[in-house]
Motif scaffolding. Structure first.
Motif, PDB file in Angstrom:
ATOM      1  N   UNK A   1      38.839  34.156  50.165  1.00 52.58           N
ATOM      2  CA  UNK A   1      38.109  34.127  48.429  1.00 52.58           C
ATOM      3  C   UNK A   1      39.074  35.406  47.990  1.00 52.58           C
ATOM      4  N   UNK A   2      40.129  35.362  46.766  1.00 49.33           N
ATOM      5  CA  UNK A   2      40.659  35.699  46.261  1.00 49.33           C
ATOM      6  C   UNK A   2      40.026  37.319  45.401  1.00 49.33           C
ATOM      7  N   UNK A   3      40.723  37.361  44.703  1.00 54.41           N
ATOM      8  CA  UNK A   3      40.327  39.142  43.755  1.00 54.41           C
ATOM      9  C   UNK A   3      40.347  38.640  42.956  1.00 54.41           C
ATOM     10  N   UNK A   4      40.000  38.815  41.508  1.00 54.24           N
ATOM     11  CA  UNK A   4      40.979  39.612  40.400  1.00 54.24           C
ATOM     12  C   UNK A   4      40.115  40.636  39.783  1.00 54.24           C
ATOM     13  N   UNK A   5      40.376  40.648  38.384  1.00 57.09           N
ATOM     14  CA  UNK A   5      39.965  42.208  37.468  1.00 57.09           C
ATOM     15  C   UNK A   5      39.161  40.991  36.535  1.00 57.09           C
ATOM     16  N   UNK A   6      38.074  41.956  36.238  1.00 55.46           N
ATOM     17  CA  UNK A   6      37.199  41.205  34.877  1.00 55.46           C
ATOM     18  C   UNK A   6      36.627  42.562  34.431  1.00 55.46           C
ATOM     19  N   UNK A   7      37.149  42.211  32.994  1.00 59.30           N
ATOM     20  CA  UNK A   7      37.079  43.908  32.043  1.00 59.30           C
ATOM     21  C   UNK A   7      35.794  43.551  31.873  1.00 59.30           C
ATOM     22  N   UNK A   9      33.816  45.344  29.483  1.00 60.57           N
ATOM     23  CA  UNK A   9      32.903  45.195  28.315  1.00 60.57           C
ATOM     24  C   UNK A   9      33.521  43.733  27.505  1.00 60.57           C
ATOM     25  N   UNK A  10      34.011  43.118  27.520  1.00 61.51           N
ATOM     26  CA  UNK A  10      34.439  41.760  27.832  1.00 61.51           C
ATOM     27  C   UNK A  10      34.308  40.555  28.997  1.00 61.51           C
ATOM     28  N   UNK A  11      34.496  40.798  29.610  1.00 62.57           N
ATOM     29  CA  UNK A  11      34.496  39.364  30.706  1.00 62.57           C
ATOM     30  C   UNK A  11      35.576  39.007  30.899  1.00 62.57           C
ATOM     31  N   UNK A  12      36.784  39.408  30.267  1.00 60.37           N
ATOM     32  CA  UNK A  12      37.819  38.623  29.899  1.00 60.37           C
ATOM     33  C   UNK A  12      38.570  39.072  31.721  1.00 60.37           C
ATOM     34  N   UNK A  13      39.411  37.793  32.190  1.00 57.64           N
ATOM     35  CA  UNK A  13      39.815  38.057  33.910  1.00 57.64           C
ATOM     36  C   UNK A  13      40.858  37.941  33.253  1.00 57.64           C
ATOM     37  N   UNK A  14      42.131  39.223  33.623  1.00 55.32           N
ATOM     38  CA  UNK A  14      43.351  39.820  33.801  1.00 55.32           C
ATOM     39  C   UNK A  14      43.955  38.542  34.517  1.00 55.32           C
ATOM     40  N   UNK A  15      44.981  38.424  32.576  1.00 51.90           N
ATOM     41  CA  UNK A  15      46.021  36.537  33.163  1.00 51.90           C
ATOM     42  C   UNK A  15      47.441  37.273  32.678  1.00 51.90           C
ATOM     43  N   UNK A  16      48.824  37.414  33.502  1.00 47.42           N
ATOM     44  CA  UNK A  16      49.905  37.691  33.251  1.00 47.42           C
ATOM     45  C   UNK A  16      50.707  36.499  33.275  1.00 47.42           C
ATOM     46  N   UNK A  17      52.007  36.639  32.450  1.00 49.04           N
ATOM     47  CA  UNK A  17      52.735  35.296  33.756  1.00 49.04           C
ATOM     48  C   UNK A  17      53.441  35.871  34.462  1.00 49.04           C
ATOM     49  N   UNK A  18      54.105  35.334  36.047  1.00 42.72           N
ATOM     50  CA  UNK A  18      53.811  35.045  37.405  1.00 42.72           C
ATOM     51  C   UNK A  18      54.846  34.165  37.657  1.00 42.72           C
ATOM     52  N   UNK A  19      55.635  34.713  38.825  1.00 43.98           N
ATOM     53  CA  UNK A  19      56.433  33.367  39.230  1.00 43.98           C
ATOM     54  C   UNK A  19      55.406  33.035  40.597  1.00 43.98           C
ATOM     55  N   UNK A  58      42.461  51.521  30.453  1.00 42.92           N
ATOM     56  CA  UNK A  58      42.100  52.566  31.385  1.00 42.92           C
ATOM     57  C   UNK A  58      41.570  51.347  32.564  1.00 42.92           C
ATOM     58  N   UNK A  59      41.851  52.546  34.022  1.00 43.25           N
ATOM     59  CA  UNK A  59      40.901  51.421  35.011  1.00 43.25           C
ATOM     60  C   UNK A  59      39.861  51.602  35.357  1.00 43.25           C
ATOM     61  N   UNK A  60      39.389  52.469  34.691  1.00 46.79           N
ATOM     62  CA  UNK A  60      37.252  52.296  34.671  1.00 46.79           C
ATOM     63  C   UNK A  60      37.143  51.357  33.910  1.00 46.79           C
ATOM     64  N   UNK A  61      38.148  50.260  32.732  1.00 50.95           N
ATOM     65  CA  UNK A  61      37.325  49.454  32.443  1.00 50.95           C
ATOM     66  C   UNK A  61      37.407  48.079  32.995  1.00 50.95           C
ATOM     67  N   UNK A  62      38.651  48.031  33.673  1.00 51.59           N
ATOM     68  CA  UNK A  62      38.191  46.871  34.650  1.00 51.59           C
ATOM     69  C   UNK A  62      37.345  46.723  36.122  1.00 51.59           C
ATOM     70  N   UNK A  63      36.689  45.924  36.458  1.00 51.21           N
ATOM     71  CA  UNK A  63      36.546  45.533  38.007  1.00 51.21           C
ATOM     72  C   UNK A  63      36.547  44.664  38.872  1.00 51.21           C
TER      73      UNK A  63
END
Length: 101
Positions: A1-7, A9-19, A58-63
């Motif tokens: 099962x994969x892991x991602x990062x969740x902010x 305070x907001x619950x937003x998942x980290x996303x960006x342009x990838x290849x 801030x790194x601690x803002x993400x889990x």
């Protein structure tokens, strides 16, 4: 099962342009096979254009958040390969919406 990062305070998942494996760019949720270490989190935030000076930088803002394969795929589907969209986890449910540029 994969892991991602969740902010936290907001619950937003980290996303960006990838290849992908075919060397094609796409906009999607950042995923790891194992729980990311601090240096991997810092690298992912930088890749997403989030500066350490930003509140969200801030790194601690993400889990780390464990997703099922289905949830990871659905998060990317909800992003629609569109950097103007964000995916959030709210009460265990994935929600997506457009944000202003």
């Amino acid at each position: 099962m994969p892991f991602t990062l969740k902010h936290s305070a907001t619950g937003t998942l980290l996303s960006c342009v990838q290849r992908n494996g075919y060397k094609l760019d796409y906009y999607g949720v950042v995923l790891w096979d194992n729980e990311p270490e601090q240096h991997e989190v810092a690298e992912a935030l930088a890749e997403a254009g989030i500066s350490p000076a930003d509140e969200a930088g801030r790194l601690e803002a993400w889990e780390a958040l464990k997703l099922s394969e289905h949830e990871a795929k659905m998060a990317n589907v909800k992003l629609r390969n569109d950097p103007r969209r964000v995916v959030r986890v709210q009460d265990g449910v994935l929600e997506a919406k457009s944000v202003s540029p």
